[in-house]
Motif scaffolding. Structure first.
Motif, PDB file in Angstrom:
ATOM      1  N   CYS A 199     -12.867   3.276  -7.860  1.00  0.00           N
ATOM      2  CA  CYS A 199     -12.320   2.104  -8.545  1.00  0.00           C
ATOM      3  C   CYS A 199     -13.441   1.126  -8.881  1.00  0.00           C
ATOM      4  CB  CYS A 199     -11.283   1.419  -7.663  1.00  0.00           C
ATOM      5  SG  CYS A 199     -10.598  -0.093  -8.378  1.00  0.00           S
ATOM      6  N   LEU A 215      -7.398  -6.912  -2.541  1.00  0.00           N
ATOM      7  CA  LEU A 215      -6.536  -5.998  -1.786  1.00  0.00           C
ATOM      8  C   LEU A 215      -7.356  -5.270  -0.734  1.00  0.00           C
ATOM      9  CD1 LEU A 215      -3.749  -4.759  -1.380  1.00  0.00           C
ATOM     10  CD2 LEU A 215      -4.305  -3.053  -3.117  1.00  0.00           C
ATOM     11  N   VAL A 256      -6.799  -7.259  -7.965  1.00  0.00           N
ATOM     12  CA  VAL A 256      -7.009  -5.880  -7.523  1.00  0.00           C
ATOM     13  C   VAL A 256      -7.658  -5.103  -8.673  1.00  0.00           C
ATOM     14  CG1 VAL A 256      -5.127  -5.989  -5.860  1.00  0.00           C
ATOM     15  CG2 VAL A 256      -4.642  -5.280  -8.199  1.00  0.00           C
ATOM     16  N   HIS A 267       0.224   2.596  -3.434  1.00  0.00           N
ATOM     17  CA  HIS A 267      -1.125   2.402  -3.970  1.00  0.00           C
ATOM     18  C   HIS A 267      -1.916   3.697  -3.835  1.00  0.00           C
ATOM     19  CE1 HIS A 267      -5.215   0.835  -4.406  1.00  0.00           C
ATOM     20  NE2 HIS A 267      -4.668  -0.200  -4.994  1.00  0.00           N
ATOM     21  N   ALA A 309      -6.313  -3.271 -11.039  1.00  0.00           N
ATOM     22  CA  ALA A 309      -5.320  -2.813 -12.007  1.00  0.00           C
ATOM     23  C   ALA A 309      -5.751  -3.067 -13.445  1.00  0.00           C
ATOM     24  CB  ALA A 309      -3.983  -3.497 -11.740  1.00  0.00           C
ATOM     25  N   GLU A 333      -0.839   2.100 -11.161  1.00  0.00           N
ATOM     26  CA  GLU A 333      -0.669   2.507  -9.765  1.00  0.00           C
ATOM     27  C   GLU A 333      -1.315   1.518  -8.806  1.00  0.00           C
ATOM     28  OE1 GLU A 333      -0.436   7.352 -10.362  1.00  0.00           O
ATOM     29  OE2 GLU A 333      -2.184   6.465  -9.423  1.00  0.00           O
ATOM     30  N   ARG A 334      -2.324   0.807  -9.255  1.00  0.00           N
ATOM     31  CA  ARG A 334      -3.014  -0.152  -8.379  1.00  0.00           C
ATOM     32  C   ARG A 334      -2.384  -1.537  -8.422  1.00  0.00           C
ATOM     33  NH1 ARG A 334      -8.939   1.288 -10.813  1.00  0.00           N
ATOM     34  NH2 ARG A 334      -9.146   3.403  -9.967  1.00  0.00           N
ATOM     35  N   CYS A 335      -1.500  -1.771  -9.364  1.00  0.00           N
ATOM     36  CA  CYS A 335      -0.958  -3.111  -9.582  1.00  0.00           C
ATOM     37  C   CYS A 335      -0.071  -3.545  -8.412  1.00  0.00           C
ATOM     38  CB  CYS A 335      -0.157  -3.114 -10.889  1.00  0.00           C
ATOM     39  SG  CYS A 335       0.594  -4.696 -11.284  1.00  0.00           S
ATOM     40  N   VAL A 336      -0.232  -4.800  -7.982  1.00  0.00           N
ATOM     41  CA  VAL A 336       0.600  -5.353  -6.914  1.00  0.00           C
ATOM     42  C   VAL A 336       1.661  -6.303  -7.471  1.00  0.00           C
ATOM     43  CG1 VAL A 336      -1.180  -5.096  -5.150  1.00  0.00           C
ATOM     44  CG2 VAL A 336      -1.046  -7.227  -6.476  1.00  0.00           C
ATOM     45  N   LYS A 383       3.567   9.589  -3.199  1.00  0.00           N
ATOM     46  CA  LYS A 383       3.460   8.300  -3.891  1.00  0.00           C
ATOM     47  C   LYS A 383       3.999   8.424  -5.316  1.00  0.00           C
ATOM     48  CE  LYS A 383      -0.617   6.829  -1.277  1.00  0.00           C
ATOM     49  NZ  LYS A 383      -0.091   5.617  -0.654  1.00  0.00           N
ATOM     50  N   LEU A 411       0.796  -1.219   0.000  1.00  0.00           N
ATOM     51  CA  LEU A 411       0.000   0.000   0.000  1.00  0.00           C
ATOM     52  C   LEU A 411       0.832   1.274   0.000  1.00  0.00           C
ATOM     53  CD1 LEU A 411      -2.764  -1.113   2.539  1.00  0.00           C
ATOM     54  CD2 LEU A 411      -3.019  -0.832   0.077  1.00  0.00           C
TER      55      LEU A 411
END
Length: 772
Positions: free
Chosen positions: A101, A109, A199, A94, A201, A145-148, A127, A91
């Protein structure tokens, strides 16, 4: 088998099972991001940390195989601390934009942060910003930006599909998922990464900001676009289907969809959708149109008697609707002339029909005239899965073009389309020359020559007999193949399964409803119309000029009938001959049963209301029966009565009583082009605005050498075709799978020129055609 203990519960699992899967058998949820059973272990996200007694540190449950006597703890202070730390790192950069979203409310997530994560972050630094809502292609968006960085999408496309269109780019915190050379991903399986992404992404572009979990409904259904009938979930809102998702079935189906099935759901509210009733080319009310058609039926019966009305059904209705129409035809319209439109001549007895389990167990697979990647794409993925687990899988293609491909490598036997049955028969005869069944099979074609050597025939024949579990995919183009397949199954000692890849989609369901699904049935019906024995023709979803191969017979029947009534979703090519056009409800608007290519029954839900005047089949037949002064009584018929669970019961296979093959017609002269057809799901039937960016005008295909001679570039171009009916401009592109002097076109194409390619064919540059 391995016995171990997880959270105080004992479980026994096969050797090689990962801890997360063993825990799942006990109903214990171990959180994961990167792990997926279809893709195998990776250990990239570290979310699945668990404690194993006698191990000094926490281990990842998705990469650690069970061992005898292992004791695992999926909860506890150390485990909670480890997971909390992983989530805190995830996070850091994130964007925390859950309120806007699309994945909000459906996001792992989000869920895992609430269950395992820290209450607040400790990092105050700015960030790192990356691409938001960038296109993977026209259908899939990525928010980097949301990708893990779980890598599910990259691994699925590269390892599972075999089309590595996605990759990881950059280093450290700058690492992102992107497309190869930043070009749009062209695979027809890209939509699956939306479901795989844990998530927000990877998102569906057509669904983007269309709905949230609290204002949508989900309905279990099937995909109606090809004979696979994939298990699906339809998301609906305000009488519109706004999303399709895969629906995994435990121990049977991963829930993959091709992009045609995932994004082609909008035909129900396409601008071309028929929502008004037309009688004699004028709009009218649904009630008036229903009365007019009933009056025509009564007039026809009064004047010509029983059997003077014929019904031809299209393939997109439920088995229950087909049963209703058959009952109405017999009980009210007093006719047994009811058939189903067919675009190929082949028919496969149910006794020979295999299931997808046969694909999962096969050691040899043969494509008979069909490229599954194009015709039944998800079967291609099932074959890829089998190849992954069984690299020794033998793949062979038999037909007039190359049917294997880079993602499904194998050996091709190139022969004319009408020679496939002869090729199989001669291959069997090369290994079983004294077998009476094989002798009868080749009696009429012994001296017929094929463009393959005797050595190739012997090798192929040996493979047919030696395969421990033989699975064939058949396009139904060569009707004699049914006889050959029957003999093949009889002479082989091991299992033989055939999967029919031809349509229409629900033809097995119609067969169970009592409607003859064979080509001869509809051919005979149309012949009776042409000859004046049938005076009224009711086309229930059938578009004869697009779907029936004998266009001349179809046109003669349409011209001869006193009345032509057509119930359709979109305007048919038959329109100039239609006296009454009725808007009818279709998939997603009527609940009922569909039977797919493996004989498996599935229920399609009614998630939305039909638009405008469109009405379900039942509404029409009940009203017609009432206008005929007949009460309509429901009977006790249920398609599931002939099923074991959800698969149709198979009778024992029997060899055809008449084992004979038709000798093909004389081959075309040198310089004359051959026209071949094949199923291509992208071009299949119903239109879709969402998929328009994927569609191409250049659907015809020729060999690269022919394209070079005709000065056609890789992107495609136009050539003039000279046929027995005249000259027509067609759009083609080069394809290395096509042989020289051969033109391939998709069967049932919506392009008008594709309907005019009968007879002798030559191709030339348009400027070389003399003006008339």
């Amino acid at each position: 088998m391995i016995r171990l203990t997880i959270d105080g519960q004992e479980v026994t699992v096969p050797e090689g099972t990962m801890i997360v899967d063993a825990a799942a058998r006990l109903g214990i949820d171990v959180p994961v991001y990167c792990y997926h059973q279809a893709l195998g272990p990776l250990g990239a996200c570290r979310m699945c940390l668990v404690q194993v007694e006698k191990m000094p540190k926490l281990v990842t449950g998705c990469t650690t195989a069970v061992t005898e006597g292992m004791v695992v703890h999926t909860q506890g202070e150390a485990v909670e601390k480890g997971r909390k730390g992983v989530l805190e790192f995830l996070l850091i950069n994130h964007p925390l934009d859950c309120p806007v979203c699309d994945k909000g409310g459906e996001c792992y997530l989000q869920d895992y942060t609430f269950e395992y994560g820290p209450g607040r972050g400790r990092f105050q630094e700015p960030k790192i910003q990356k691409v938001k809502n960038g296109p993977i292609n026209d259908l899939v968006l990525i928010d980097q930006e949301r990708c893990v960085l779980c890598q599910r999408c990259v691994r699925f496309m590269g390892e599972y599909v075999g089309e590595p269109h996605l990759l990881l780019e950059g280093r450290g915190v700058e690492t992102v998922v992107t497309t190869v050379e930043h070009q749009p991903a062209t695979s027809q399986f890209t939509g699956n990464v939306i479901d795989l992404c844990p998530v927000g992404a990877l998102l569906s572009a057509p669904y983007y900001h269309k709905g949230r979990p609290w204002n949508i409904e989900r309905h279990s259904t099937i995909c109606p676009h090809c004979p696979v009938g994939c298990s699906s979930l339809a998301t609906t809102r305000e009488s519109h289907i706004i999303r399709m998702e895969g629906r995994p079935v435990p121990d049977r189906d991963w829930g993959w969809l091709c992009d045609r099935g995932r994004f082609g759901y909008d035909f129900g509210y396409h601008p071309e959708r028929i929502t008004d009733s037309w009688v004699q080319q004028k709009t009218t009310s649904a009630a008036q149109a229903t009365r007019d058609v009933a009056e025509w039926m009564q007039r026809t019966l009064t004047q010509y008697g029983s059997g003077s009305i014929g019904f031809v059904l299209g393939g997109h209705f439920t088995a229950e609707e087909a049963h209703l129409l058959r009952r109405f035809a017999h009980d009210v319209a007093h006719t047994d002339h009811i058939a189903m439109v067919r675009d190929v001549k082949g028919y496969l007895p149910l006794s020979l029909n295999g299931t997808f389990e046969d694909v999962a167990q096969a050691d040899a697979v043969i494509f008979v005239g069909v490229d599954p990647y194009e015709a039944v794409p998800v079967v291609h993925l099932k074959l890829r899965d089998r190849l992954h687990h069984f690299p020794q899988l033998q793949v062979m293609g038999v037909g007039p073009r190359r049917l294997t491909r880079e993602t499904m490598p194998g050996q091709d036997y190139l022969i004319d389309a009408e020679d496939e049955a002869i090729f199989f028969a001669k291959a069997l005869a090369s290994r079983l020359p004294n077998d009476s069944r094989v002798q009868a099979l080749i009696a009429s074609i012994q001296d017929y020559s094929l463009p393959v050597s005797d050595a190739d025939l012997e090798v192929f024949g040996q493979k047919l007999l030696d395969a421990q579990h033989l699975t064939l995919l058949w396009d139904g183009e060569n009707s004699d193949m049914a006889t050959v397949l029957s003999v093949l199954a009889d002479v082989r000692e091991n299992p033989t399964a055939v999967l029919p890849t031809f349509g229409p989609v629900n033809w097995r369901g119609y067969e169970q409803a009592g409607i003859d699904p064979q080509y001869a049935a509809v051919e005979d019906l149309l012949t009776k119309v042409r000859n004046g024995d049938i005076h009224m023709l009711v086309l229930w979803g059938a578009d004869l000029l697009r779907e029936f191969p004998d266009r001349k017979l179809a046109q003669q029947a349409l011209e001869k009938a006193d009345y032509v009534v057509s119930a359709q979703v979109v305007p048919p090519l038959d329109m100039p001959y239609i006296d009454a056009l009725l808007p009818v409800a279709t998939w997603g608007e009527v609940e009922g049963t569909y039977v797919n290519m493996e004989g498996r029954l599935s229920i399609g839900a009614a998630g939305v209301q039909p638009p405008g005047q469109a009405r379900p089949t039942r509404s029409y037949v009940v009203n017609w029966a009432r206008l005929f002064r007949q009460e309509w009584q429901d009977d006790a018929w249920d398609v599931f009565d002939n099923a074991e669970g959800d698969v149709l019961i198979r009778a024992d296979a029997a060899v055809a009583s008449e084992i004979t093959l038709t000798r093909p017609a004389t081959k075309p002269a040198d310089g004359v082009w051959t026209v071949i057809q094949g199923a291509w799901v992208v071009e299949n039937g119903l239109p879709s605005e969402i998929l328009e960016p994927r569609e191409t005008e250049f659907v015809g295909r020729i060999s690269p050498d022919d394209a070079a001679r005709l000065q056609i570039g890789a992107e495609g171009g136009y050539v003039q075709a000279q046929t027995s009916e005249g000259s027509v401009l067609i759009a083609v592109r080069p394809d290395p799978a096509i042989m020289e002097h051969t033109l391939w076109i998709p069967r049932g194409s919506r392009h008008d020129w594709a309907q005019h390619l009968e007879g002798v064919l030559t191709l030339m540059r348009p400027e070389e055609v003399p003006s008339v």
